[in-house]
Motif scaffolding. Structure first.
Motif, PDB file in Angstrom:
ATOM      1  N   SER A  12      23.611   9.607 -17.423  1.00  0.00           N
ATOM      2  CA  SER A  12      24.866  10.346 -17.517  1.00  0.00           C
ATOM      3  C   SER A  12      25.025  10.932 -18.916  1.00  0.00           C
ATOM      4  O   SER A  12      24.460  10.419 -19.885  1.00  0.00           O
ATOM      5  CB  SER A  12      26.060   9.434 -17.214  1.00  0.00           C
ATOM      6  OG  SER A  12      26.031   8.999 -15.869  1.00  0.00           O
ATOM      7  N   THR A  97      29.522   4.034 -17.313  1.00  0.00           N
ATOM      8  CA  THR A  97      29.768   5.410 -16.876  1.00  0.00           C
ATOM      9  C   THR A  97      30.427   5.477 -15.508  1.00  0.00           C
ATOM     10  O   THR A  97      30.913   6.545 -15.111  1.00  0.00           O
ATOM     11  CB  THR A  97      28.450   6.211 -16.821  1.00  0.00           C
ATOM     12  OG1 THR A  97      27.599   5.658 -15.808  1.00  0.00           O
ATOM     13  CG2 THR A  97      27.739   6.170 -18.172  1.00  0.00           C
ATOM     14  N   GLN A  99      28.824   5.463 -12.865  1.00  0.00           N
ATOM     15  CA  GLN A  99      27.898   6.217 -12.016  1.00  0.00           C
ATOM     16  C   GLN A  99      26.584   5.470 -11.804  1.00  0.00           C
ATOM     17  O   GLN A  99      25.635   6.027 -11.284  1.00  0.00           O
ATOM     18  CB  GLN A  99      27.616   7.594 -12.652  1.00  0.00           C
ATOM     19  CG  GLN A  99      28.866   8.441 -12.841  1.00  0.00           C
ATOM     20  CD  GLN A  99      28.603   9.737 -13.593  1.00  0.00           C
ATOM     21  OE1 GLN A  99      27.609   9.866 -14.318  1.00  0.00           O
ATOM     22  NE2 GLN A  99      29.474  10.709 -13.429  1.00  0.00           N
ATOM     23  N   THR A 101      24.598   4.600 -14.083  1.00  0.00           N
ATOM     24  CA  THR A 101      23.620   5.124 -15.026  1.00  0.00           C
ATOM     25  C   THR A 101      24.096   4.855 -16.450  1.00  0.00           C
ATOM     26  O   THR A 101      25.259   4.547 -16.692  1.00  0.00           O
ATOM     27  CB  THR A 101      23.448   6.643 -14.854  1.00  0.00           C
ATOM     28  OG1 THR A 101      24.733   7.273 -14.923  1.00  0.00           O
ATOM     29  CG2 THR A 101      22.786   6.972 -13.527  1.00  0.00           C
ATOM     30  N   ARG A 143      26.449  13.237 -14.005  1.00  0.00           N
ATOM     31  CA  ARG A 143      25.182  12.554 -13.756  1.00  0.00           C
ATOM     32  C   ARG A 143      24.054  13.584 -13.768  1.00  0.00           C
ATOM     33  O   ARG A 143      24.187  14.661 -13.177  1.00  0.00           O
ATOM     34  CB  ARG A 143      25.235  11.842 -12.402  1.00  0.00           C
ATOM     35  CG  ARG A 143      23.955  11.100 -12.010  1.00  0.00           C
ATOM     36  CD  ARG A 143      24.108  10.542 -10.603  1.00  0.00           C
ATOM     37  NE  ARG A 143      22.877   9.937 -10.095  1.00  0.00           N
ATOM     38  CZ  ARG A 143      22.597   8.652 -10.146  1.00  0.00           C
ATOM     39  NH1 ARG A 143      23.475   7.806 -10.669  1.00  0.00           N
ATOM     40  NH2 ARG A 143      21.463   8.183  -9.665  1.00  0.00           N
ATOM     41  N   GLN A 145      20.086  14.066 -12.737  1.00  0.00           N
ATOM     42  CA  GLN A 145      19.109  13.472 -11.832  1.00  0.00           C
ATOM     43  C   GLN A 145      17.796  14.220 -11.950  1.00  0.00           C
ATOM     44  O   GLN A 145      17.769  15.451 -12.022  1.00  0.00           O
ATOM     45  CB  GLN A 145      19.608  13.566 -10.388  1.00  0.00           C
ATOM     46  CG  GLN A 145      18.749  12.822  -9.375  1.00  0.00           C
ATOM     47  CD  GLN A 145      19.024  11.342  -9.378  1.00  0.00           C
ATOM     48  OE1 GLN A 145      20.162  10.919  -9.567  1.00  0.00           O
ATOM     49  NE2 GLN A 145      18.002  10.540  -9.151  1.00  0.00           N
TER      50      GLN A 145
END
Length: 224
Positions: A12, A97, A99, A101, A143, A145
Motif C-alpha cells: 500500500s 493499512t 488492506q 499489506t 493498494r 498489486q
C-alpha cells in the motif's frame, strides 16, 4: 517488472500528497506525506521543504521504498539522536493499512517550529510518532498489486463472450487486440502460481480445452 524482481506481490502507499499540522506545547509539527518511488525523489521533496520552511528549526524525515521495503531511511535533522527520524520511520513501518499489506513508497517530512518549551526525549519521540500517525489517519491509502498479464487468442465470434465470462469471474481484462485471424484477450491476475493455475483451469473449462494462455509481462498497477 519481472516477477523475480520482488517477493512481494502487493503493498500500500498514499493515494496523494498531503499535509497535516498539530501543535504540542506551543511547537508546531507540520507533517507532509509524499508518494515517492526513488531516494532521489524523496530527497528532492526534503530539499524543497527546507526552502519553503527556511525559518523552521527542524526538517525531520523518514521514508520507505520498494515493494519489499528494502530501502528505509530516517533523519533527525538536529533533534537528539533517535527522537525524531526513527519514531517517524516506525510509524510508517508499523502502520496497519487495513488492506492486508504493508506501507511503502512513502516519505514523511515533519517540519517543527520550536515553541520555546522543551519536550524531553520521550516527549519528542511521542510528538514525531503521533504527528506521522495522525497525518496517515487523514490520508487515503491505495493498494498496489503486481499483475501477471497473459494472452488468450480467441475466435472473433467468441471473443466478446469469453471476455464477459472472464469479467464475471472477477478477472481483470486489459484492452484486447483484434488481429486478422483472431482477437487476443489480455487477462491480469495476481502474480502467483496458484492464481495462474486457477486461470488455466477456468480457461480450459470456458473454451472446452481450446484456449491457450501465453505470458505477456508483469506490471504494478494501482487498485482503487
Amino acid at each position: 517488472m519481472d516477477s523475480t524482481d520482488s517477493r512481494a506481490t502487493a503493498y500500500s502507499t498514499v493515494n496523494r500528497d498531503s499535509v497535516h499540522e498539530v501543535e504540542i506545547k506551543r511547537s508546531r509539527f507540520i507533517t507532509y506525506l509524499f508518494r515517492v518511488a526513488t531516494e532521489a525523489q524523496a530527497r528532492d521533496h526534503i530539499a524543497a521543504l527546507r526552502k519553503t520552511h527556511f525559518d523552521a528549526r527542524h526538517h525531520c524525515s523518514a521514508f520507505i521504498l520498494g515493494p519489499d521495503r528494502m530501502i528505509q531511511r530516517s533523519n533527525d535533522d538536529g533533534e537528539p539522536s533517535g527522537t525524531a527520524g526513527i519514531p517517524m520511520l516506525e510509524a510508517l513501518a508499523k502502520r496497519d493499512t487495513g488492506q492486508g499489506t504493508e506501507l511503502s513508497d512513502v516519505l514523511a517530512v515533519c517540519v517543527r517550529y520550536f515553541g520555546g518549551i522543551k519536550l524531553g526525549a520521550g516527549g519528542l519521540v511521542r510528538a514525531y510518532s503521533d504527528s506521522v500517525s495522525q497525518a496517515l489517519d487523514h490520508s487515503i491509502l491505495l493498494r498496489r498489486q503486481r499483475l501477471r498479464i497473459l494472452a488468450l487468442p480467441a475466435p472473433h465470434a467468441l471473443a466478446a463472450r469469453w471476455e464477459n465470462e472472464l469479467r464475471a469471474a472477477g478477472y481483470q481484462l486489459e484492452p484486447s487486440r483484434w488481429e486478422a485471424e483472431h482477437a487476443v484477450l489480455q487477462v491480469g491476475i495476481d502474480d502467483t502460481a496458484i492464481h495462474a493455475e486457477q486461470l488455466a483451469g477456468f480457461t480450459a473449462a470456458m473454451t472446452s480445452g481450446a484456449g491457450r494462455l501465453s505470458p505477456v509481462d508483469t506490471r504494478w498497477v494501482d487498485l482503487s
